[in-house]
Design a protein around this motif. Structure first.
Motif, PDB file in Angstrom:
ATOM      1  N   SER A  41     -88.457  51.349 -67.747  1.00 25.99           N
ATOM      2  CA  SER A  41     -88.236  50.644 -66.475  1.00 25.99           C
ATOM      3  C   SER A  41     -86.943  49.829 -66.463  1.00 25.99           C
ATOM      4  O   SER A  41     -86.824  48.878 -65.668  1.00 25.99           O
ATOM      5  CB  SER A  41     -89.423  49.727 -66.156  1.00 25.99           C
ATOM      6  N   GLN A  42     -86.013  50.161 -67.322  1.00 23.87           N
ATOM      7  CA  GLN A  42     -84.704  49.498 -67.309  1.00 23.87           C
ATOM      8  C   GLN A  42     -83.602  50.542 -67.326  1.00 23.87           C
ATOM      9  O   GLN A  42     -83.813  51.675 -67.761  1.00 23.87           O
ATOM     10  CB  GLN A  42     -84.555  48.571 -68.523  1.00 23.87           C
TER      11      GLN A  42
ATOM     12  N   SER B   5     -76.020  44.915 -59.673  1.00 21.25           N
ATOM     13  CA  SER B   5     -77.272  44.710 -58.945  1.00 21.25           C
ATOM     14  C   SER B   5     -77.508  45.863 -57.990  1.00 21.25           C
ATOM     15  O   SER B   5     -76.557  46.475 -57.480  1.00 21.25           O
ATOM     16  CB  SER B   5     -77.264  43.379 -58.187  1.00 21.25           C
ATOM     17  N   GLN B   6     -78.777  46.174 -57.769  1.00 17.67           N
ATOM     18  CA  GLN B   6     -79.153  47.258 -56.882  1.00 17.67           C
ATOM     19  C   GLN B   6     -80.278  46.789 -55.963  1.00 17.67           C
ATOM     20  O   GLN B   6     -81.123  45.988 -56.357  1.00 17.67           O
ATOM     21  CB  GLN B   6     -79.633  48.472 -57.685  1.00 17.67           C
ATOM     22  N   SER B   7     -80.255  47.325 -54.754  1.00 11.94           N
ATOM     23  CA  SER B   7     -81.329  46.996 -53.825  1.00 11.94           C
ATOM     24  C   SER B   7     -81.630  48.201 -52.945  1.00 11.94           C
ATOM     25  O   SER B   7     -80.748  49.009 -52.671  1.00 11.94           O
ATOM     26  CB  SER B   7     -80.926  45.793 -52.961  1.00 11.94           C
ATOM     27  N   SER B   9     -85.304  47.210 -54.998  1.00  9.68           N
ATOM     28  CA  SER B   9     -85.768  47.581 -56.331  1.00  9.68           C
ATOM     29  C   SER B   9     -86.782  48.719 -56.240  1.00  9.68           C
ATOM     30  O   SER B   9     -86.872  49.558 -57.141  1.00  9.68           O
ATOM     31  CB  SER B   9     -86.383  46.376 -57.038  1.00  9.68           C
ATOM     32  N   ASN B  10     -87.532  48.717 -55.154  1.00 11.03           N
ATOM     33  CA  ASN B  10     -88.514  49.774 -54.906  1.00 11.03           C
ATOM     34  C   ASN B  10     -88.422  50.192 -53.451  1.00 11.03           C
ATOM     35  O   ASN B  10     -88.233  49.354 -52.569  1.00 11.03           O
ATOM     36  CB  ASN B  10     -89.938  49.301 -55.196  1.00 11.03           C
ATOM     37  N   CYS B  23     -75.627  49.469 -54.158  1.00  6.44           N
ATOM     38  CA  CYS B  23     -75.211  49.057 -55.497  1.00  6.44           C
ATOM     39  C   CYS B  23     -74.066  48.068 -55.391  1.00  6.44           C
ATOM     40  O   CYS B  23     -73.063  48.337 -54.720  1.00  6.44           O
ATOM     41  CB  CYS B  23     -74.768  50.267 -56.314  1.00  6.44           C
ATOM     42  N   VAL B  89     -85.920  57.336 -60.128  1.00  4.69           N
ATOM     43  CA  VAL B  89     -85.217  56.061 -60.199  1.00  4.69           C
ATOM     44  C   VAL B  89     -83.739  56.353 -60.056  1.00  4.69           C
ATOM     45  O   VAL B  89     -83.186  57.184 -60.788  1.00  4.69           O
ATOM     46  CB  VAL B  89     -85.497  55.335 -61.525  1.00  4.69           C
ATOM     47  N   PRO B 108     -80.465  47.721 -62.637  1.00  5.88           N
ATOM     48  CA  PRO B 108     -81.887  47.918 -62.933  1.00  5.88           C
ATOM     49  C   PRO B 108     -82.485  49.130 -62.250  1.00  5.88           C
ATOM     50  O   PRO B 108     -83.596  49.548 -62.590  1.00  5.88           O
ATOM     51  CB  PRO B 108     -82.527  46.631 -62.415  1.00  5.88           C
ATOM     52  N   THR B 110     -83.183  51.614 -58.542  1.00  4.81           N
ATOM     53  CA  THR B 110     -84.064  51.609 -57.373  1.00  4.81           C
ATOM     54  C   THR B 110     -85.073  52.730 -57.571  1.00  4.81           C
ATOM     55  O   THR B 110     -84.691  53.883 -57.735  1.00  4.81           O
ATOM     56  CB  THR B 110     -83.299  51.852 -56.066  1.00  4.81           C
ATOM     57  N   ARG B 111     -86.344  52.364 -57.551  1.00  6.21           N
ATOM     58  CA  ARG B 111     -87.393  53.377 -57.692  1.00  6.21           C
ATOM     59  C   ARG B 111     -87.744  53.895 -56.308  1.00  6.21           C
ATOM     60  O   ARG B 111     -88.250  53.151 -55.469  1.00  6.21           O
ATOM     61  CB  ARG B 111     -88.623  52.805 -58.366  1.00  6.21           C
TER      62      ARG B 111
END
Lengths: 109, 115
Positions: A41-42, B5-7, B9-10, B23, B89, B108, B110-111
């Motif tokens: 998860s990273q 950073s990414q958005s 996250s989900n 991103c 992801v 991290p 984005t799922r």
């Protein structure tokens, strides 16, 4: 792009030294050799990078023979927290990194 | 200092909908990469930006995928008419690319789940 081959998995115990070898027979003159670590998860995290001979940092050592067709990542005295997937990649700035499936290292107590 | 950073996250979406993934690279990093990682698999390269241009789009799996980068900073990956096989992801990385070295710093991720 140079392809890499590394073991699918390795097992070790805490306190042991772990050596993961990667073969990259078609490495190009400009290619660097880079190793990444990924926890579940990273995103992957850079460990070490080298071009030839030996490189050492606070986390690991990287051994590269003169022909550069292989490389060995050495993790001294592993702990449980070193359980992760380790990726070996070759390439240089401006090219995509080709990630294989990596080596899943499992460290037991 | 701030990393990549990414958005979001989900992101959960329905099949056929469009999604945008964002991103924010590390400040000063000229190179930006998008990858995706399916469950239990390695990373699959999608696209690479140097500044605002994309010299390598070879990894985009279909014409439903597109990406842009503005101002040499933020990048957006857009997936149109999402399919279930797009579930993965999506990871972004940035790099300074000093000389030939190519250390990439990853966000991290984005799922994305397509129902």
């Amino acid at each position: 792009l140079a392809k890499t081959t590394q073991p699918i998995s390795m097992d070790s115990y805490e306190g042991q030294e772990v050596n993961i070898t990667c073969s990259h027979n078609n490495i190009a003159t400009n290619d660097y050799i880079t190793w990444y670590q990924q926890f579940p998860s990273q995103g992957p995290r850079f460990i070490i990078q080298g071009y030839k001979t030996k490189v050492t940092n606070e986390v690991a050592s990287l051994f590269i023979p003169a022909d550069r067709k292989s490389s060995t990542l050495s993790l001294p005295r592993v702990s449980l927290s070193d359980t992760a997937v380790y990726y070996c990649l070759v390439g240089f700035a401006g090219t995509a990194l080709i990630f294989g499936k990596g080596t899943t290292l499992s460290v037991s107590s | 200092g701030a990393g990549v950073s990414q958005s979001p996250s989900n992101k959960v979406t329905e099949k056929g909908k469009d999604v945008e993934l964002r991103c924010d690279p590390i400040s000063g990093h000229t190179a930006l990469y998008w990858y995706r990682q399916s469950l239990g698999q390695g990373l699959e390269f999608l696209i690479y930006f140097q500044g605002n241009s994309a010299p390598d789009k070879s990894g985009l799996p279909s014409d439903r995928f597109s990406a842009e980068r503005t101002g040499g900073s933020v990048s957006t990956l857009t997936i149109q008419r999402t399919q279930q096989e797009d579930s993965a992801v999506y990871l972004c990385a940035s790099s300074r690319e000093v000389g030939l070295s190519n250390e990439q710093f990853f966000g991290p991720g984005t799922r994305l789940t397509v129902l």
